[in-house]
Motif scaffolding. Structure first.
Motif, short mmCIF file in Angstrom:
data_model
loop_
_atom_site.label_atom_id
_atom_site.label_comp_id
_atom_site.label_asym_id
_atom_site.label_seq_id
_atom_site.Cartn_x
_atom_site.Cartn_y
_atom_site.Cartn_z
N ASN A 129 0.81 -1.22 0.00
CA ASN A 129 0.00 0.00 0.00
C ASN A 129 0.85 1.26 0.00
O ASN A 129 0.54 2.24 -0.70
N TYR A 132 2.25 1.70 -3.47
CA TYR A 132 1.21 1.97 -4.46
C TYR A 132 0.64 3.38 -4.29
O TYR A 132 0.42 4.10 -5.26
N ILE A 133 0.39 3.78 -3.03
CA ILE A 133 -0.13 5.13 -2.79
C ILE A 133 0.86 6.19 -3.24
O ILE A 133 0.49 7.18 -3.87
N PRO A 180 -5.42 2.23 -4.69
CA PRO A 180 -4.94 3.03 -3.56
C PRO A 180 -5.99 4.00 -3.04
O PRO A 180 -6.05 4.28 -1.84
N TYR A 183 -8.17 2.10 -0.53
CA TYR A 183 -7.57 1.93 0.79
C TYR A 183 -7.52 3.25 1.56
O TYR A 183 -7.72 3.28 2.78
#
Length: 419
Positions: A129, A132-133, A180, A183
């Motif tokens: 995460n 990816y973010i 992303p 999330y």
């Protein structure tokens, strides 16, 4: 002497395995972030994954038996997919071989992610995460600034006047940003108030990036994903106090969304392109050789060719474009058996996500955003070709990995952790 030699050799193997594991953990975030840089091929995503996979092999990364169905679908896919290459008439054998090899490669990336996540779901998903973010925020900033003409060389990051950042097509750039965003949205709904402002900032940047891609599929994908994340967390995870918070956030979010869109529409060039793209049916969709007409013809073609026609053939026949329907395209490119294996994997992934979410477990917080991204993605596949979208296989791998990591733990709300 032999005992000492064996002991030394064992120590070397252990230290080598530990080094490979550390290197793998360092390379995985680089690999995930590389998914935002695909202007040329092979991209950094492919190149770094080769190193990641080699490290995983040397480190002896465990294979979860719960990912066997994914592996079986991949093994069933490979033989008929390569047989379909032999049916090609309008392209070189090497071009078809490269295309199908890339598909197999991407399937392997998903299988790797499944087993990587399954070993330690929360720790591994936090790692994924973060990378990816970062990649999504960076790509969205570049795409938005290029669209507004605020960076030099802006045309490099645009196509048809739409933001594409480091992708080849805006229709891939937009959907890439959705996972992303899902999330981050979940963090805002259930997370700490102290981190809400930062998460909202990152989410806002990503949402603007999706908007300036002017991809109708990405718009719908993001909206549906947000709704699913909201509803599933509201019904399955939120405490009564959090539900009150979520109702307030929904009202604020809708107001901010409307205000943001109105602000962007005050820019004349944005308003013109928005009105053009907001139409459900574009000029290239209708007619005998439009998107829907060529799909109807393509189904008849697929029925008459059980071995498939191979990659890059459809757009050399009646029309000059691909069918823009993944479920049709996989049967044409890979034959009945190959296409069936591909669709079976998608259906099994969907089933695995739904079944897993019925289990009260801390892992469900990992699954909800992945499922909320995957469901609209496979719906979008009916109007666009996604079989070479790298993030499709990443999302599938996450779903298999998270579900494989379930221990049917029935802990309370106090035990949950947000990824």
């Amino acid at each position: 002497m032999s005992i000492q030699t064996t002991f030394v050799g064992e120590n070397i193997r252990v230290s080598g395995s530990a080094l490979a594991h550390r290197l793998m953990m360092m390379l995985v975030p680089v690999w995930i972030a590389g998914g935002a840089l695909v202007m040329f091929e092979p991209s950094p995503y492919e190149l770094v994954f080769v190193a990641v996979f080699a490290c995983a092999m040397l480190a002896g990364m465990p294979i979860s038996r719960r990912t066997n169905t994914y592996l079986m679908a991949t093994l069933l896919f490979i033989p008929p997919a390569f047989v379909a290459i032999l049916q090609m008439q309008y392209s070189t054998l090497s071009k078809g071989l490269i295309f199908t090899t890339v598909t197999v490669f991407l399937l392997i990336t998903g299988y790797f992610v499944a087993n990587f996540v399954a070993e330690k779901p929360f720790e591994r998903m936090r790692l994924i995460n973060k990378a990816y973010i970062f990649a999504a925020v960076f790509a969205a900033l570049i795409g938005t600034l290029a669209y507004l003409g605020l960076i030099p060389g802006k045309d490099l990051f645009l196509r048809y006047g739409r933001a594409k950042a480091f992708f080849k097509d805006p229709n891939v750039f937009g959907p890439f940003l959705v996972l992303p965003a899902a999330y981050l949205w979940q963090r805002i709904l259930l997370g700490d108030y102290r981190k809400m402002a930062m998460n909202a900032l990152w989410l806002g940047i990503i949402c603007v990036g999706v908007f300036v891609s002017f991809s109708r599929g990405a718009w719908g994908h993001l909206l549906l994903t947000f709704i699913i994340v909201y509803l599933l967390n509201f019904l399955l995870e939120a405490t009564p106090r959090e539900r009150i918070k979520m109702i307030g956030l929904a009202a604020v979010g809708i107001f901010a969304l409307v205000l943001g869109i109105l602000g962007l529409l005050m820019i004349p060039q944005v308003a013109d392109l928005f009105l053009q793209r907001a139409s459900l049916v574009q000029s290239y969709d209708g007619g005998e050789t439009g998107r829907f007409g060529r799909q109807a013809w393509g189904y008849a073609l697929a029925l008459n060719n059980p071995l498939g026609i191979g990659p890059w053939q459809f757009d050399q026949m009646l029309v000059l474009e691909q069918p823009h329907n993944t479920y049709l395209k996989v049967f044409l490119d890979y034959g009945w058996l190959g296409g069936g294996a591909f669709v079976w994997l998608i259906l099994m992934t969907l089933r695995r996500a739904v079944v897993s979410m019925a289990i009260p477990s801390p892992n469900r917080l990992l699954m909800i955003p992945a499922f909320a991204t995957f469901l609209p993605l496979i719906l979008e596949a009916a109007i666009i070709d996604i079989d070479h979208w790298r993030h499709l296989f990443l999302v599938m791998g996450i779903i298999w990995g998270v579900s494989a990591g379930y221990d049917v733990y029935k802990g309370g709300q106090n035990d949950r952790r947000l990824p």
